[in-house]
Design an enzyme around this catalytic site. Sequence first.
Site, PDB file in Angstrom:
ATOM      1  N   ASP A  80     -14.614  49.930  18.481  1.00 25.31           N
ATOM      2  CA  ASP A  80     -14.159  50.247  17.132  1.00 25.31           C
ATOM      3  C   ASP A  80     -14.067  48.957  16.326  1.00 25.31           C
ATOM      4  OD1 ASP A  80     -13.305  51.648  14.987  1.00 25.31           O
ATOM      5  OD2 ASP A  80     -11.395  52.285  15.836  1.00 25.31           O
ATOM      6  N   GLY A  82     -12.034  47.949  13.747  1.00 23.46           N
ATOM      7  CA  GLY A  82     -10.765  47.400  13.296  1.00 23.46           C
ATOM      8  C   GLY A  82     -10.285  47.988  11.983  1.00 23.46           C
ATOM      9  N   GLY A  83     -11.081  48.876  11.380  1.00 20.36           N
ATOM     10  CA  GLY A  83     -10.683  49.472  10.109  1.00 20.36           C
ATOM     11  C   GLY A  83      -9.405  50.288  10.213  1.00 20.36           C
ATOM     12  N   GLN A 190     -15.527  58.097   4.770  1.00 16.56           N
ATOM     13  CA  GLN A 190     -14.174  58.144   4.221  1.00 16.56           C
ATOM     14  C   GLN A 190     -14.135  59.099   3.021  1.00 16.56           C
ATOM     15  OE1 GLN A 190     -11.477  56.963   5.485  1.00 16.56           O
ATOM     16  NE2 GLN A 190     -12.234  55.510   7.014  1.00 16.56           N
ATOM     17  N   ASP A 267     -11.855  60.090  20.640  1.00 20.00           N
ATOM     18  CA  ASP A 267     -11.130  59.012  21.318  1.00 20.00           C
ATOM     19  C   ASP A 267      -9.682  59.036  20.876  1.00 20.00           C
ATOM     20  OD1 ASP A 267     -10.439  56.279  19.537  1.00 20.00           O
ATOM     21  OD2 ASP A 267     -11.869  57.664  18.617  1.00 20.00           O
TER      22      ASP A 267
END
Length: 291
Positions: A80, A82-83, A190, A267
């Site tokens: 991932d 890090g957002g 998003q 996840d």
Amino acid sequence: MTDLPHLLELPHGTLRLPAFLPDATLGVVRTLDSADLETCGVEALVMNTFHLMQRPGSSTVQALGGLHAMCGWPHPIMTDSGGFQAYSLIRRNPRLGTLSDRGITYRPEGATRPYHLTPEKTVQLQLSYGADVVVCLDDCTHAEAPVAEQEESVRRTVAWAKRSRVEFDRILAQKGPPSGKRPLLMAVVQGGGVRDLRRRCAEELLAIGFDAFGFGGWPLDTQGRLLTDILAYTRELIPARFVMHALGVGHPAYVAEGTRLGYGLYDSALPTRDARHARLYVLRAGTPAGQ
């Protein structure tokens, strides 16, 4: 939705879909080793670039030969970007850092220096770690955040995805894939709970071109219920041939619901955290999802 992918071919193996990926945030699933995970039938793990760059540190991971060698895990690893951590740590506590069009600056308490994460750097780190699935840096929001915040998130997420794509292609053209086989590049959609923004984000990301897509943003409402409507709508925006990851979804009932909607990857730290606290899932017919 028909014609969904059932297999994901990755540098370190073929992943059968749908698949749940336990969170091995710092390179390990707590209390378990690789043999335990294989015995449980786990086929892939998620690790976190944002945390790994702090502990054990990028230079340590690289010196040990990448994540697979460091962890003794020969199967696929997704990293991932890090957002989400920027959302969970910085948006909720601005004194810990800043988000800007350039990227993320994080100042953890007690640290001797700040950490900087840009779209380019997160791609560089993930490729150097030997990740099978590289995730573009995104600007995560809560579904109920103001529309202006969602608009900024979409604009920034698309801009960061473009920069991630360019850096990913540049590195592979110059150095080739670290493992000899090309990893996948995933972009994150998003837009919160605003359908027009979800559509705009999806269309612009599809125009750039990626191998897979994720549902971005907090996936639950304020009562902890899965945002089924917006998850379903977002899945419909992405052609069925692309696998979609319901990022952060891990409750078994929600995984089942996401699969019904057409998602193939999941996840969460929830199942292993619940197990460490001696909680057992018992699903009965007719039980509302999430209970």
